[in-house]
Every structure is written in C-alpha cells, then in structure tokens.
Design a protein around this motif. Structure first.
Motif, PDB file in Angstrom:
ATOM      1  N   GLY A  49      53.160  46.143  55.722  1.00 56.99           N
ATOM      2  CA  GLY A  49      52.108  45.182  56.025  1.00 56.99           C
ATOM      3  C   GLY A  49      51.348  44.695  54.815  1.00 56.99           C
ATOM      4  N   GLY A  50      51.810  45.057  53.628  1.00 56.72           N
ATOM      5  CA  GLY A  50      51.087  44.705  52.416  1.00 56.72           C
ATOM      6  C   GLY A  50      51.368  43.296  51.929  1.00 56.72           C
ATOM      7  N   ARG A  51      50.709  42.959  50.843  1.00 55.02           N
ATOM      8  CA  ARG A  51      50.882  41.650  50.212  1.00 55.02           C
ATOM      9  C   ARG A  51      52.246  41.591  49.529  1.00 55.02           C
ATOM     10  NH1 ARG A  51      46.929  39.492  45.348  1.00 55.02           N
ATOM     11  NH2 ARG A  51      47.981  37.485  44.959  1.00 55.02           N
ATOM     12  N   ALA A  52      52.920  40.471  49.635  1.00 55.46           N
ATOM     13  CA  ALA A  52      54.244  40.323  49.019  1.00 55.46           C
ATOM     14  C   ALA A  52      54.136  40.496  47.510  1.00 55.46           C
ATOM     15  CB  ALA A  52      54.834  38.960  49.357  1.00 55.46           C
ATOM     16  N   ILE A  53      54.974  41.356  46.954  1.00 55.07           N
ATOM     17  CA  ILE A  53      54.905  41.658  45.529  1.00 55.07           C
ATOM     18  C   ILE A  53      55.157  40.419  44.682  1.00 55.07           C
ATOM     19  CG2 ILE A  53      57.336  42.344  45.430  1.00 55.07           C
ATOM     20  CD1 ILE A  53      54.422  43.898  43.425  1.00 55.07           C
ATOM     21  N   ARG A  54      55.939  39.467  45.181  1.00 54.12           N
ATOM     22  CA  ARG A  54      56.246  38.264  44.396  1.00 54.12           C
ATOM     23  C   ARG A  54      54.999  37.419  44.124  1.00 54.12           C
ATOM     24  NH1 ARG A  54      58.279  37.269  49.509  1.00 54.12           N
ATOM     25  NH2 ARG A  54      57.263  35.566  50.643  1.00 54.12           N
ATOM     26  N   GLU A  55      53.945  37.630  44.915  1.00 58.77           N
ATOM     27  CA  GLU A  55      52.713  36.859  44.753  1.00 58.77           C
ATOM     28  C   GLU A  55      51.758  37.488  43.742  1.00 58.77           C
ATOM     29  OE1 GLU A  55      51.014  36.731  48.606  1.00 58.77           O
ATOM     30  OE2 GLU A  55      52.662  35.577  49.516  1.00 58.77           O
ATOM     31  N   MET A  56      52.137  38.626  43.163  1.00 60.27           N
ATOM     32  CA  MET A  56      51.164  39.405  42.397  1.00 60.27           C
ATOM     33  C   MET A  56      51.433  39.460  40.903  1.00 60.27           C
ATOM     34  SD  MET A  56      50.385  42.544  45.012  1.00 60.27           S
ATOM     35  CE  MET A  56      48.998  43.071  44.001  1.00 60.27           C
ATOM     36  N   GLN A  57      52.330  38.634  40.398  1.00 61.16           N
ATOM     37  CA  GLN A  57      52.660  38.710  38.976  1.00 61.16           C
ATOM     38  C   GLN A  57      51.431  38.497  38.101  1.00 61.16           C
ATOM     39  OE1 GLN A  57      55.903  36.246  37.684  1.00 61.16           O
ATOM     40  NE2 GLN A  57      55.701  36.838  35.546  1.00 61.16           N
ATOM     41  N   ARG A  58      50.686  37.435  38.351  1.00 66.13           N
ATOM     42  CA  ARG A  58      49.515  37.151  37.521  1.00 66.13           C
ATOM     43  C   ARG A  58      48.463  38.245  37.671  1.00 66.13           C
ATOM     44  NH1 ARG A  58      47.087  31.207  37.818  1.00 66.13           N
ATOM     45  NH2 ARG A  58      49.193  30.862  37.019  1.00 66.13           N
ATOM     46  N   ASP A  59      48.341  38.776  38.871  1.00 71.94           N
ATOM     47  CA  ASP A  59      47.345  39.807  39.161  1.00 71.94           C
ATOM     48  C   ASP A  59      47.642  41.106  38.421  1.00 71.94           C
ATOM     49  OD1 ASP A  59      45.177  41.019  40.379  1.00 71.94           O
ATOM     50  OD2 ASP A  59      46.301  41.597  42.156  1.00 71.94           O
ATOM     51  N   LEU A  60      48.923  41.444  38.287  1.00 72.79           N
ATOM     52  CA  LEU A  60      49.301  42.744  37.726  1.00 72.79           C
ATOM     53  C   LEU A  60      49.668  42.700  36.246  1.00 72.79           C
ATOM     54  CD1 LEU A  60      51.522  44.159  40.621  1.00 72.79           C
ATOM     55  CD2 LEU A  60      49.095  44.576  40.202  1.00 72.79           C
ATOM     56  N   ALA A  61      49.958  41.520  35.722  1.00 74.29           N
ATOM     57  CA  ALA A  61      50.498  41.420  34.365  1.00 74.29           C
ATOM     58  C   ALA A  61      49.575  42.007  33.307  1.00 74.29           C
ATOM     59  CB  ALA A  61      50.815  39.962  34.034  1.00 74.29           C
ATOM     60  N   GLU A  62      48.266  41.948  33.527  1.00 71.46           N
ATOM     61  CA  GLU A  62      47.318  42.427  32.523  1.00 71.46           C
ATOM     62  C   GLU A  62      46.824  43.846  32.782  1.00 71.46           C
ATOM     63  OE1 GLU A  62      46.884  40.697  29.819  1.00 71.46           O
ATOM     64  OE2 GLU A  62      48.222  39.196  30.696  1.00 71.46           O
ATOM     65  N   GLU A  63      47.311  44.474  33.843  1.00 72.09           N
ATOM     66  CA  GLU A  63      46.874  45.834  34.147  1.00 72.09           C
ATOM     67  C   GLU A  63      47.378  46.807  33.087  1.00 72.09           C
ATOM     68  OE1 GLU A  63      44.877  47.018  36.367  1.00 72.09           O
ATOM     69  OE2 GLU A  63      44.570  45.252  37.639  1.00 72.09           O
ATOM     70  N   ARG A  64      46.529  47.747  32.704  1.00 67.37           N
ATOM     71  CA  ARG A  64      46.895  48.730  31.689  1.00 67.37           C
ATOM     72  C   ARG A  64      47.412  50.031  32.294  1.00 67.37           C
ATOM     73  NH1 ARG A  64      45.049  48.081  26.429  1.00 67.37           N
ATOM     74  NH2 ARG A  64      44.921  45.863  25.948  1.00 67.37           N
ATOM     75  N   ASN A  65      47.026  50.315  33.532  1.00 58.84           N
ATOM     76  CA  ASN A  65      47.367  51.610  34.127  1.00 58.84           C
ATOM     77  C   ASN A  65      47.689  51.404  35.605  1.00 58.84           C
ATOM     78  OD1 ASN A  65      47.638  54.297  34.792  1.00 58.84           O
ATOM     79  ND2 ASN A  65      45.789  54.954  33.741  1.00 58.84           N
TER      80      ASN A  65
END
Length: 228
Positions: A159-175
């Motif tokens: 039921g989660g958010r589609a991973i394909r929509e999250m590139q910009r959201d996750l690209a800058e994450e450090r951990n």
C-alpha cells in the motif's frame, strides 16, 4: 570460486590464511600468478603469488588501490527467513554494495535466529565480497530489535508510495534503511509500530520472494544514489 582473495597486507607483502590458501589450491594457482586481494575495508591489491604453503601463502604487492567510501549509507533490515533464502539475500545485498545488513525476528518469521548465527552470516558476506571484488564487507548483525533513529526508513508495503516516484526525494538522503518483512507479512501490531517512523514504499503489484524484493529495491536505490 572467488575472483579475489582476503589478504593481510604489510609493507609490500600480502599474506593469505589457511582458508584462502585452500582456495588457491582449488583454483590451481601457482607461484608467479597475478591475483587480486581485498582487505574488506576498502583496499584492492594486485599481487604476484610468491609462496603457496600448507597453511598460509604470500605474495608481492604490485599495485594497491583504496576505494573511497561515498558519503551515503544504505542498510537493509530484513525479517529472518529460511536459510537458503537468507543466504541468497546476504550474498546479493553484498554484491550490490549495501553498507549494513540487519536480520531481526518478526512474529511471522518462519525461521528464527539469534546472535550466535552472526558469524555464519558474515562468512556469506565475505564470500560474496570476494566473488564480486567488493573491497568492503558490510556490517552484519542479528538484532533483537532495531533503532530507527538517525536514518530515513523505507518500509516495503503493497500500500506504499510507488518507488518510481521517489527518485528526487531519496537522491540526497545520506542514511537510508530499507525494512523488509517476512513473506507472511508483518502483523498489524508490527505495522502500527513502524508506520509512524517509516515511509511506506511499493515495488508494484507482484508478490516477490523476500530475497527478490531486496535485490530489486537495492538496485533502484543504487541508481537513485548514483552508485551505478
């Protein structure tokens, strides 16, 4: 068979222990052969085998290369499962360059582990590092519970958010920590404990084996983070 060997370097010499010496003999290595070694901490060695002994071997370093670790850290936390699947999961996660593997017991885990199995899991990771010439062996832990603080936590969930929509959201994450439940799924109580501190993500409508899900999500994250 390994594409690299675990070595201990001192000066211009590498030493291989009894296990690695056995592998050399299985591979029919001979003095004068050019081989690759890793130390599990980031350095790759190219060396010429000088001595093939009964319980240890040695070689002369021709070249050494330290592979800088990037600024990002990826952890996969997975509910314990049957050994053949867990072995594949650890092997493939190591080949894909994960930084840490955490195994925990969920209510619906079909096989349960304790800390005494950590060494066995780490051996699988080491063999996978050799096979893939990954200069770093991931940390491997069997946990009674895991802390979610200090990381962006991603919970695999239909039921989660589609991973394909999250590139910009996750690209800058450090951990990043990816949490993968048992094949029977988390209980409602477990989900309630996790959802407030996690971002639920989906890999689509197909039901994947746990090891397949880990391979897919780590490959996508590697792409998002610029690791491939």
């Amino acid at each position: 068979m390994p594409n690299a060997y675990f070595v201990l370097a001192e000066g211009d010499t590498v030493t291989l222990d009894s296990d690695e010496t056995k592998h050399l003999k299985v591979m029919r290595a001979n003095p004068g052969d050019k081989l690759i070694g890793i130390d599990g901490r980031g350095t790759i060695y190219r060396f010429v085998l000088k001595e093939l002994g009964k319980s240890s071997s040695s070689g002369k370093i021709v070249e050494r290369e330290y592979i800088e670790r990037d600024k990002k850290r990826v952890t996969v936390a997975v509910a314990s499962t049957k050994w053949p699947r867990l072995r594949i999961l650890i092997e493939k996660a190591t080949e894909l360059g994960v930084d840490r593997i955490e195994v925990f017991n969920s209510v619906r885990s079909v096989s349960r582990l304790d800390e005494s199995k950590t060494a066995k899991l780490l051996t699988v990771a080491k063999e996978a590092a050799k096979q893939s010439v990954n200069p770093r062996v991931p940390e491997v832990s069997v946990l009674k519970s895991f802390a979610l603080e200090g990381s962006r936590n991603l919970l695999l969930d239909f039921g989660g958010r589609a991973i394909r929509e999250m590139q910009r959201d996750l690209a800058e994450e450090r951990n990043l920590r990816v949490i993968v439940g048992p094949e029977g799924g988390f209980t409602q109580k477990e989900i309630a404990q996790l959802t407030d501190r996690c971002t639920s993500i989906s890999l689509g409508s197909r039901t994947l084996r746990v090891e397949t899900g880990v391979i897919v999500i780590l490959s996508i994250i590697n792409y998002f983070l610029g690791r491939i």
